[in-house]
Design a protein around this motif. Structure first.
Motif: not given
Length: 493
Positions: A128-130, A190-191, A251-253
Motif C-alpha cells: 500500500l505504501a509503494a 498506518n492508514l 514499515l520493517h520487521l
C-alpha cells in the motif's frame, strides 16, 4: 462542587433537626460557667453524628483488618484440616509446560503459526505504501487476515480439542486476542499516516523533478541552520533530540516486532523511550513475577479447586441456600487470586517488559479501587485496553456520526465477545455467561451512578466492589457446571 454543596445543605438540615447546639450563644455559655454549680456540660454532638465533624476512625479500620486477618487465617486452617496439603509444584511444571498435551504440542504450533498473519500484514502495508496495491484491495486483505486470525483457534481447538491442554488452549487464545488488537491498531495508524503522506505528496506537486544539485544545496542549508557556528552539529544536541521515524520508514520487521512485544496495544511510529535499564528495578520485577506465579498457582491448587468442586452438586440441584454459601466461600479465594493476578500482570510483568524494551509509558493502571461507579472502574483498571478502545473504537464510531451511548454499547459488545472467546474456546463449552456478564455492566453502571449521586461516593464504590467480588465466582461456578455436564455427565449424575 454542586454535589458537595448539596451534601453540606443536607447535613446542615440534619443538624438543625437533631440538636439546639447551634442556638446556644457564646454569651449564654459564659453565664453558665460563672455559676457556682461548676457546670461540666457544653453543646456537643455524638461522634457518630454527621454534625460532629469527627473523622478519625483509624482504630476501627485496624479492628476491621485484624478481624479479616483472623477470619482468613481460620479459613486457611479449615482448608488444610479438610483437604491436607494439595500444593504440588511438579504438577505446576507439567501444566505450564504443556507436557500433558498430545503429540506435536499443538499449542506451540499455533503460536509459531501466528507469525504468518503478522508477515501478511506487513507485506500488505508495504504494498500500500509503494502504491502496488489499491487501497480498497489492501483493506479487504487486512480485514480477512485479522478475522481469520481470531477464527483459527476456534476451529483448530474445536476439531483437535482432545490434543490441547487447558493452559495451552488458553495461552493460544490470549496471544491471538492480543495480536488481533495490535494488528488492528497497526493497520489503522498506518492508514492515518498513509492518508496524510499522500495528501502532502499531492500538494507538493512536481517536487520530484528538482535536480540533484538543488537537493544537495537544500541539505547544506539545513546543516548550517542546525550547526553551532563551526559547520558541525553538536553531539549533545544530537543526543538530546532523537531523530523521529516518519512514514513509510517504519514499515520493517524490527519496528513491527518491537510493537508486538511492547507492553501496549496502541501503535505509534515513535514510542517514548528510556535511556537505560534500571537493574535494581528489573531484578525486583523478575522476583515478583517468579514469586507471584507460585502464589497464584498455590492458591488455585490448594483453595480454588476444592471450593469449585464442592459447588457443583448444590448448583446442579438448584439448592439456593447451599449455592449461596458456596458462592460466598468461593468468593474469598477467587478475589484474592484476582488481586494477585492483577498485581502480577499489570505491575510486575508489564513493568518488566517495559524496562527490557526501554518503553517509558508505564501507565498500565489507575486507581480503580477508588472507582465510584462501574464506568470509572472500566476506564481505570486496564489502561492498555481502555486506550485501545477509546482510540481505535469509541472515537472512530463517534466520528462516523453515532451517538456516544451507541459507541459505548459497541465497545462493551466487543469486550464481551473477547471475554467469552477467552473462556468458551479453551473450555470447548460455547456458552454466553461471560458475554452476558459484560453486557450486564451497562445496566449495572446505571445502578452504581444512581447510588453515587443519591447516597454518596462511598455507596457507589461499594457497588463496584460487590460486582467484582461476587460476579467472578458466580461465572466460575456456571462454567464449571456446564463443563462437567458436557464432558462428565455420568459423574455429575
Amino acid at each position: 462542587m454542586s454535589h458537595e454543596n448539596e451534601e453540606n445543605k443536607v447535613r446542615y438540615r440534619r443538624t438543625q433537626s437533631v440538636t439546639r447546639a447551634e442556638e446556644i450563644t457564646k454569651k449564654e455559655s459564659k453565664q453558665r460557667r460563672s455559676q457556682p454549680d461548676k457546670p461540666c456540660h457544653q453543646p456537643r454532638d455524638s461522634l457518630f453524628s454527621w454534625s460532629s465533624g469527627f473523622n478519625n476512625f483509624t482504630g476501627l479500620v485496624n479492628w476491621g483488618f485484624l478481624l479479616l486477618t483472623m477470619g482468613g487465617f481460620r479459613l486457611v486452617l479449615e482448608n488444610f484440616i479438610k483437604y491436607g496439603i494439595r500444593v504440588d509444584p511438579v504438577q505446576w511444571f507439567v501444566v505450564l509446560t504443556g507436557r500433558n498435551e498430545g503429540e506435536g504440542h499443538p499449542s506451540l504450533l499455533l503460536i509459531f503459526y501466528s507469525i504468518v498473519p503478522i508477515l501478511i500484514c506487513l507485506i500488505v502495508e508495504k504494498g500500500l505504501a509503494a502504491d502496488i496495491l489499491m487501497e480498497s484491495a489492501g483493506m479487504i486483505v487486512h480485514v480477512i487476515n485479522i478475522v481469520v486470525l481470531v477464527l483459527i483457534p476456534m476451529v483448530v481447538i474445536h476439531v483437535k480439542g482432545q490434543t490441547f491442554s487447558l493452559v495451552g488452549a488458553m495461552t493460544v487464545c490470549f496471544i491471538y486476542c492480543i495480536l488481533f488488537l495490535k494488528m488492528w491498531s497497526y493497520v489503522q495508524v498506518n492508514l492515518w499516516c498513509r492518508t496524510r503522506y499522500k495528501h502532502r505528496r499531492s500538494r507538493s506537486g512536481r517536487r520530484q523533478s528538482i535536480s540533484i544539485a538543488q537537493l544537495q544545496n537544500e541539505r547544506e542549508h539545513e546543516q548550517e541552520r542546525t550547526s553551532n557556528g563551526n559547520g558541525t552539529i553538536p553531539n549533545k544536541e544530537k543526543d538530546a533530540v532523537p531523530k523521529l521515524v516518519h512514514y513509510p520508514d517504519n514499515l520493517h520487521l524490527k519496528d513491527f516486532f518491537y510493537f508486538l512485544l511492547a507492553p501496549t496495544l496502541c501503535y505509534e511510529l515513535n514510542f517514548p523511550r528510556t535511556s537505560r535499564i534500571r537493574k535494581r528495578f528489573l531484578i525486583k520485577r523478575i522476583l515478583e513475577v517468579v514469586i507471584g506465579v507460585h502464589i497464584v498457582m498455590g492458591l488455585f491448587q490448594q483453595w480454588m479447586i476444592p471450593s469449585v468442586r464442592n459447588s457443583l452438586v448444590p448448583f446442579s440441584n438448584m439448592d439456593l441456600t447451599k449455592t449461596a454459601e458456596r458462592l460466598l466461600k468461593l468468593a474469598i479465594p477467587n478475589h484474592l487470586m484476582w488481586l494477585c493476578f492483577f498485581y502480577l500482570t499489570f505491575h510486575s510483568f508489564l513493568n518488566l517488559m517495559g524496562e527490557l524494551l526501554h518503553f517509558s509509558d508505564r501507565n498500565f493502571y489507575s486507581d480503580w479501587w477508588n472507582a465510584n461507579n462501574i464506568d470509572t472502574f472500566w476506564r481505570s483498571w486496564n489502561m492498555p485496553v481502555h486506550k485501545w478502545c477509546v482510540r481505535h473504537l469509541y472515537i472512530p464510531v463517534v466520528e462516523l456520526g453515532y451517538s456516544k451511548i451507541s459507541a459505548s454499547v459497541i465497545v462493551f459488545f466487543i469486550s464481551a465477545f473477547f471475554h467469552e472467546y477467552l473462556v468458551s474456546v479453551p473450555l470447548k463449552t460455547f456458552k454466553i455467561w461471560a458475554f452476558m456478564g459484560m453486557m450486564a455492566q451497562i445496566p449495572l453502571s446505571t445502578v452504581s451512578k444512581f447510588m453515587e449521586v443519591n447516597y454518596g461516593h462511598r455507596w457507589g464504590n461499594i457497588v463496584v466492589w460487590t460486582s467484582i467480588i461476587l460476579g467472578q465466582p458466580l461465572a466460575i461456578m456456571m462454567y464449571y457446571h456446564d463443563y462437567m455436564i458436557t464432558n462428565y455427565s455420568d459423574v455429575v449424575a
